[in-house]
Design a protein around this motif. Sequence first.
Motif, PDB file in Angstrom:
ATOM      1  N   LEU A 174      75.138  31.322  55.591  1.00  0.00           N
ATOM      2  CA  LEU A 174      73.631  31.350  54.998  1.00  0.00           C
ATOM      3  C   LEU A 174      73.459  32.494  53.743  1.00  0.00           C
ATOM      4  O   LEU A 174      72.657  32.206  52.870  1.00  0.00           O
ATOM      5  CB  LEU A 174      72.504  31.588  55.942  1.00  0.00           C
ATOM      6  N   GLN A 175      73.768  33.664  54.228  1.00  0.00           N
ATOM      7  CA  GLN A 175      73.817  34.861  53.106  1.00  0.00           C
ATOM      8  C   GLN A 175      74.617  34.365  51.920  1.00  0.00           C
ATOM      9  O   GLN A 175      74.187  34.591  50.854  1.00  0.00           O
ATOM     10  CB  GLN A 175      74.184  36.047  53.631  1.00  0.00           C
ATOM     11  N   GLU A 176      75.602  34.058  51.954  1.00  0.00           N
ATOM     12  CA  GLU A 176      76.702  33.534  50.922  1.00  0.00           C
ATOM     13  C   GLU A 176      75.947  32.487  49.808  1.00  0.00           C
ATOM     14  O   GLU A 176      75.687  32.523  48.900  1.00  0.00           O
ATOM     15  CB  GLU A 176      77.887  32.781  51.495  1.00  0.00           C
ATOM     16  N   ILE A 177      75.304  31.405  50.607  1.00  0.00           N
ATOM     17  CA  ILE A 177      74.496  30.245  50.038  1.00  0.00           C
ATOM     18  C   ILE A 177      73.423  30.872  49.271  1.00  0.00           C
ATOM     19  O   ILE A 177      73.056  30.730  48.275  1.00  0.00           O
ATOM     20  CB  ILE A 177      74.062  29.103  50.959  1.00  0.00           C
ATOM     21  N   GLU A 178      72.640  31.819  49.949  1.00  0.00           N
ATOM     22  CA  GLU A 178      71.443  32.562  49.193  1.00  0.00           C
ATOM     23  C   GLU A 178      71.756  33.233  48.220  1.00  0.00           C
ATOM     24  O   GLU A 178      71.254  33.229  46.930  1.00  0.00           O
ATOM     25  CB  GLU A 178      70.891  33.399  50.309  1.00  0.00           C
ATOM     26  N   ILE A 179      72.963  34.163  48.157  1.00  0.00           N
ATOM     27  CA  ILE A 179      73.350  34.751  46.967  1.00  0.00           C
ATOM     28  C   ILE A 179      73.653  33.749  45.828  1.00  0.00           C
ATOM     29  O   ILE A 179      73.470  34.077  44.933  1.00  0.00           O
ATOM     30  CB  ILE A 179      74.607  35.626  47.605  1.00  0.00           C
ATOM     31  N   TYR A 180      74.520  32.946  46.041  1.00  0.00           N
ATOM     32  CA  TYR A 180      74.743  31.759  45.170  1.00  0.00           C
ATOM     33  C   TYR A 180      73.529  31.024  44.356  1.00  0.00           C
ATOM     34  O   TYR A 180      73.656  30.921  43.218  1.00  0.00           O
ATOM     35  CB  TYR A 180      75.475  30.635  45.565  1.00  0.00           C
ATOM     36  N   GLN A 181      72.694  30.987  45.076  1.00  0.00           N
ATOM     37  CA  GLN A 181      71.187  30.398  44.746  1.00  0.00           C
ATOM     38  C   GLN A 181      70.583  31.550  43.795  1.00  0.00           C
ATOM     39  O   GLN A 181      69.881  31.185  42.625  1.00  0.00           O
ATOM     40  CB  GLN A 181      70.499  29.988  45.828  1.00  0.00           C
ATOM     41  N   ILE A 182      70.514  32.636  44.001  1.00  0.00           N
ATOM     42  CA  ILE A 182      69.962  33.768  43.384  1.00  0.00           C
ATOM     43  C   ILE A 182      70.516  33.890  42.093  1.00  0.00           C
ATOM     44  O   ILE A 182      70.064  33.895  41.030  1.00  0.00           O
ATOM     45  CB  ILE A 182      69.830  35.152  44.180  1.00  0.00           C
ATOM     46  N   LYS A 223      69.938  31.252  39.480  1.00  0.00           N
ATOM     47  CA  LYS A 223      68.711  31.347  38.667  1.00  0.00           C
ATOM     48  C   LYS A 223      68.908  32.120  37.544  1.00  0.00           C
ATOM     49  O   LYS A 223      68.205  32.033  36.380  1.00  0.00           O
ATOM     50  CB  LYS A 223      67.506  31.811  39.615  1.00  0.00           C
TER      51      LYS A 223
END
Length: 119
Positions: free
Chosen positions: A91-99, A102
């Motif tokens: 989940l952290q990995e996906i969140e970092i990619y999404q940030i 942007k």
Amino acid sequence: MENIVLVEFPTTYKEYAFRNDIEGIEVGDKVVVDTSGGLAVAEVTKVDVVSNKASKYVVQKIDIEAHEKRIEKANKLIELKAKMEDRLKKLQEIEIYQILAKEDDEMAALLAEYGEIQK
């Protein structure tokens, strides 16, 4: 009511007599006994024995079932913690990619392609 039980220690095959006033002691139970060398664990081999050799006592019956449940619970907690840590990492990995997506068009394109392939 006091009786005599015979026990066997894990390192010997000789039976030793102990006085017992604990209710419910059965053959096969693990018990703590008071020996001349201190407290020791033994297995009950006979109950309600007639003997005049017993001078020391059975101290306590060992609750093996409760111990096994305790170990099972600890192992389950370790397993769940590992699964949660793995999920957190993903989940952290996906969140970092999404940030990053942007702020960076190339990352956004890569993330979109990754999402499409994953479907």
